[in-house]
Design an enzyme around this catalytic site. Structure first.
Site, mmCIF file in Angstrom:
data_model
loop_
_atom_site.group_PDB
_atom_site.id
_atom_site.type_symbol
_atom_site.label_atom_id
_atom_site.label_comp_id
_atom_site.label_asym_id
_atom_site.label_seq_id
_atom_site.Cartn_x
_atom_site.Cartn_y
_atom_site.Cartn_z
ATOM 1 N N ASN A 9 0.874 -1.186 0.000
ATOM 2 C CA ASN A 9 0.000 0.000 0.000
ATOM 3 C C ASN A 9 0.903 1.225 0.000
ATOM 4 O OD1 ASN A 9 -1.776 2.064 0.563
ATOM 5 N ND2 ASN A 9 -2.223 1.392 2.655
ATOM 6 N N LYS A 11 -0.001 4.276 -0.251
ATOM 7 C CA LYS A 11 -0.646 5.458 0.341
ATOM 8 C C LYS A 11 -0.434 6.677 -0.572
ATOM 9 C CE LYS A 11 -0.006 3.223 4.747
ATOM 10 N NZ LYS A 11 0.109 3.312 6.196
ATOM 11 N N HIS A 89 -9.476 1.055 4.962
ATOM 12 C CA HIS A 89 -8.174 1.248 5.628
ATOM 13 C C HIS A 89 -8.362 2.224 6.793
ATOM 14 C CE1 HIS A 89 -4.089 2.510 6.424
ATOM 15 N NE2 HIS A 89 -3.694 1.396 5.838
ATOM 16 N N GLU A 91 -6.719 4.624 7.814
ATOM 17 C CA GLU A 91 -6.498 6.042 7.508
ATOM 18 C C GLU A 91 -7.730 6.640 6.826
ATOM 19 O OE1 GLU A 91 -2.721 5.535 5.564
ATOM 20 O OE2 GLU A 91 -1.863 4.937 7.486
ATOM 21 N N GLU A 159 -5.266 -5.052 10.678
ATOM 22 C CA GLU A 159 -4.235 -4.041 10.892
ATOM 23 C C GLU A 159 -4.534 -3.277 12.179
ATOM 24 O OE1 GLU A 159 -2.212 -2.781 7.014
ATOM 25 O OE2 GLU A 159 -4.077 -1.685 7.108
ATOM 26 N N GLY A 165 2.634 2.169 10.670
ATOM 27 C CA GLY A 165 3.593 3.247 10.514
ATOM 28 C C GLY A 165 4.308 3.639 11.789
ATOM 29 N N SER A 203 3.582 -2.248 10.275
ATOM 30 C CA SER A 203 5.028 -2.298 10.529
ATOM 31 C C SER A 203 5.668 -3.640 10.161
ATOM 32 C CB SER A 203 5.333 -1.922 11.985
ATOM 33 O OG SER A 203 4.900 -0.591 12.249
#
Ligand code: PGA
Length: 243
Positions: A9, A11, A89, A91, A159, A165, A203
């Site tokens: 991904n 992003k 996701h 985010e 996730e 991240g 991560s």
């Protein structure tokens, strides 16, 4: 048996110059024994069409077309050459307030367009600390995964929000607990629940991929930062091939 998948991904990263990394990756893994998917920004999807690598979108609108400035439909992603799309996701859920119902609608849009939906779920740190992780997972599975999901049209990515991240990774026992729980729920709800590909994300790096892939019911990874460079993503793909 679930198919193994290494998904990247990107992003909001990647310009035309970044396609070199994809060429290198594709050349190295053209004969990979696992599925490899890259989700670049939508601007690069059509430029990936000559590459022997699958590409996906990072989000889609629920509708096929219409007055939705700035949005992209699943049909448009498919038209550009995408084979899959991420939905839900964290985010998107955090930055755009996406609800489980919207994630389900987007996943249905993916099916309508012939795309595989990679539906993302996961708890925040506060929810984990409160001991509600499995309740959160249950709610997201029930609300975000359509009844028409199958092992062919859907991948579930677990996730933990706090691992994305951050360099923080759950213990292998924590990953095992959640993945076993997701598998159990899918088997209860879907006839082919034991065949769904389940990804871990958050991560993942070359240095921790092998131990994560050894966890039962982990069939691959959704990788952010470490998917941007071929030299970082390649060891993860190799670890999955050897798992
Ligand atoms: P990360 O991102 O690998 O950079 O933690 C994972 C993701 O957001 O899918």
């Amino acid at each position: 048996m679930p198919r193994k998948l290494a998904a990247g991904n990107w992003k909001m990263n990647g310009l035309a110059a970044s396609l070199d990394a994809l060429h290198t990756l594709a050349d190295r893994h053209v004969d990979a024994s696992v599925d490899v998917l890259i989700c670049p920004p939508a601007t690069l999807i059509s430029a990936c069409m000559n590459l022997p690598i699958s590409v996906g979108g990072q989000d889609c609108h629920a509708n096929a077309s219409g007055a939705h400035t700035g949005d992209i439909s699943a049909e448009m992603l498919a038209d550009a050459g995408a084979k899959a799309v991420l939905t839900g996701h964290s985010e998107r859920r955090a930055d755009h307030g996406e609800t489980d119902a919207q994630v389900a609608a987007k996943s249905l849009a993916a099916y309508r367009a012939g795309l595989r939906a990679i539906i993302c779920i996961g708890e925040t740190l506060g929810q984990r600390d409160a001991g509600t992780t499995l309740d959160i997972i249950d709610g997201q599975l029930a609300g975000s995964v359509p009844d028409t999901a199958t092992a062919t049209n859907t991948v579930i990515a677990y996730e933990p929000v706090w691992a994305i991240g951050t360099g923080k990774v759950p213990t292998l026992d924590q990953i095992a607990e959640v993945h076993a729980h997701i598998r159990m729920r899918l088997e209860t709800r879907f006839a082919d629940g034991s065949d769904f590909t389940l990804l871990y994300g958050g991560s993942v790096k070359g240095s921790n991929a092998a131990e994560i892939f050894a966890v039962p019911h982990v069939n691959g990874a959704l990788v952010g930062g470490a998917s941007l460079k071929a030299d970082d993503f390649s060891p993860i793909i190799a670890a999955l091939e050897n798992a």
